[in-house]
Design a protein around this motif. Sequence first.
Motif, PDB file in Angstrom:
ATOM      1  N   LEU A  27       0.855  -1.177   0.000  1.00  0.00           N
ATOM      2  CA  LEU A  27       0.000   0.000   0.000  1.00  0.00           C
ATOM      3  C   LEU A  27       0.892   1.228   0.000  1.00  0.00           C
ATOM      4  O   LEU A  27       1.954   1.231   0.627  1.00  0.00           O
ATOM      5  CB  LEU A  27      -0.885   0.037   1.251  1.00  0.00           C
ATOM      6  N   THR A  57      -0.950   7.019   0.019  1.00  0.00           N
ATOM      7  CA  THR A  57      -2.207   7.624  -0.433  1.00  0.00           C
ATOM      8  C   THR A  57      -3.372   6.636  -0.393  1.00  0.00           C
ATOM      9  O   THR A  57      -4.512   7.025  -0.616  1.00  0.00           O
ATOM     10  CB  THR A  57      -2.061   8.184  -1.860  1.00  0.00           C
ATOM     11  N   ASP A  58      -3.085   5.355  -0.116  1.00  0.00           N
ATOM     12  CA  ASP A  58      -4.148   4.355   0.008  1.00  0.00           C
ATOM     13  C   ASP A  58      -4.822   4.462   1.372  1.00  0.00           C
ATOM     14  O   ASP A  58      -4.305   5.113   2.284  1.00  0.00           O
ATOM     15  CB  ASP A  58      -3.566   2.943  -0.159  1.00  0.00           C
ATOM     16  N   ASP A  59      -5.932   3.781   1.508  1.00  0.00           N
ATOM     17  CA  ASP A  59      -6.607   3.691   2.801  1.00  0.00           C
ATOM     18  C   ASP A  59      -5.741   2.824   3.721  1.00  0.00           C
ATOM     19  O   ASP A  59      -5.556   1.636   3.467  1.00  0.00           O
ATOM     20  CB  ASP A  59      -7.990   3.074   2.624  1.00  0.00           C
ATOM     21  N   LEU A  60      -5.204   3.401   4.770  1.00  0.00           N
ATOM     22  CA  LEU A  60      -4.286   2.703   5.664  1.00  0.00           C
ATOM     23  C   LEU A  60      -4.969   2.218   6.938  1.00  0.00           C
ATOM     24  O   LEU A  60      -4.297   1.804   7.883  1.00  0.00           O
ATOM     25  CB  LEU A  60      -3.107   3.603   6.023  1.00  0.00           C
ATOM     26  N   SER A  61      -6.285   2.227   6.968  1.00  0.00           N
ATOM     27  CA  SER A  61      -6.986   1.853   8.197  1.00  0.00           C
ATOM     28  C   SER A  61      -6.657   0.420   8.631  1.00  0.00           C
ATOM     29  O   SER A  61      -6.515   0.154   9.829  1.00  0.00           O
ATOM     30  CB  SER A  61      -8.495   2.045   8.057  1.00  0.00           C
ATOM     31  N   ASP A  62      -6.512  -0.505   7.683  1.00  0.00           N
ATOM     32  CA  ASP A  62      -6.165  -1.887   8.049  1.00  0.00           C
ATOM     33  C   ASP A  62      -4.755  -1.971   8.620  1.00  0.00           C
ATOM     34  O   ASP A  62      -4.496  -2.732   9.555  1.00  0.00           O
ATOM     35  CB  ASP A  62      -6.312  -2.824   6.852  1.00  0.00           C
ATOM     36  N   LYS A 118      -4.959  -0.498  12.222  1.00  0.00           N
ATOM     37  CA  LYS A 118      -5.628  -1.430  13.144  1.00  0.00           C
ATOM     38  C   LYS A 118      -4.692  -2.574  13.524  1.00  0.00           C
ATOM     39  O   LYS A 118      -4.588  -2.943  14.695  1.00  0.00           O
ATOM     40  CB  LYS A 118      -6.895  -2.005  12.500  1.00  0.00           C
ATOM     41  N   ASP A 156       3.291   8.286   7.690  1.00  0.00           N
ATOM     42  CA  ASP A 156       2.644   7.178   6.986  1.00  0.00           C
ATOM     43  C   ASP A 156       2.272   7.521   5.550  1.00  0.00           C
ATOM     44  O   ASP A 156       2.301   6.664   4.680  1.00  0.00           O
ATOM     45  CB  ASP A 156       1.409   6.699   7.750  1.00  0.00           C
ATOM     46  N   ASN A 157       1.956   8.782   5.297  1.00  0.00           N
ATOM     47  CA  ASN A 157       1.579   9.146   3.927  1.00  0.00           C
ATOM     48  C   ASN A 157       2.776   9.189   2.981  1.00  0.00           C
ATOM     49  O   ASN A 157       2.600   9.278   1.770  1.00  0.00           O
ATOM     50  CB  ASN A 157       0.817  10.474   3.904  1.00  0.00           C
TER      51      ASN A 157
END
Length: 152
Positions: free
Chosen positions: A8, A11-16, A19, A45-46
């Motif tokens: 990933l 810029t992707d969804d990093l919610s997983d 968590k 993280d970005n």
Amino acid sequence: MYVKGIYLSGTDDLSDVLKLRSKIFDCNETDFSNYFDIDTSLYADNLAIHSLVIDNNEYVGCGSLYYDGEHFVLDRVGVIEEKRRQKIGDFLVRMLIDKAFQLGPNTVYVYCKEEVVPFFSSIGFDIEKRENDLVKLTINEKYVCKACHSMK
């Protein structure tokens, strides 16, 4: 065992990733910049490349790869407790160093506690510096390629 890994970008969804990170690591993470000459502000993280390992449709491992302007640095590499000692961490680290070497710099660093040095050493990382119970390790692309060629 069938596992797969995905990358990933920041810029992707990093919610997983976030968590899983909170499940694997306690909230008292070590600030290695207190012991080594590193700028952890670059560890946003970005700006990172993240990796997730999936086993039976469940996220079981994650790690991040940051660029410090000269080298890549592995950070927060871990596997959930019930899946440890099954080579998932090895797979995860090799995914991240492979990605780093594809992008150019020929050295990857990792900062870790002394207790996980044997794990990283088994992959080919060498100790560069020790400070209290914290260690800076490096792996060079030449070592990895040499090991691959000797296996042929």
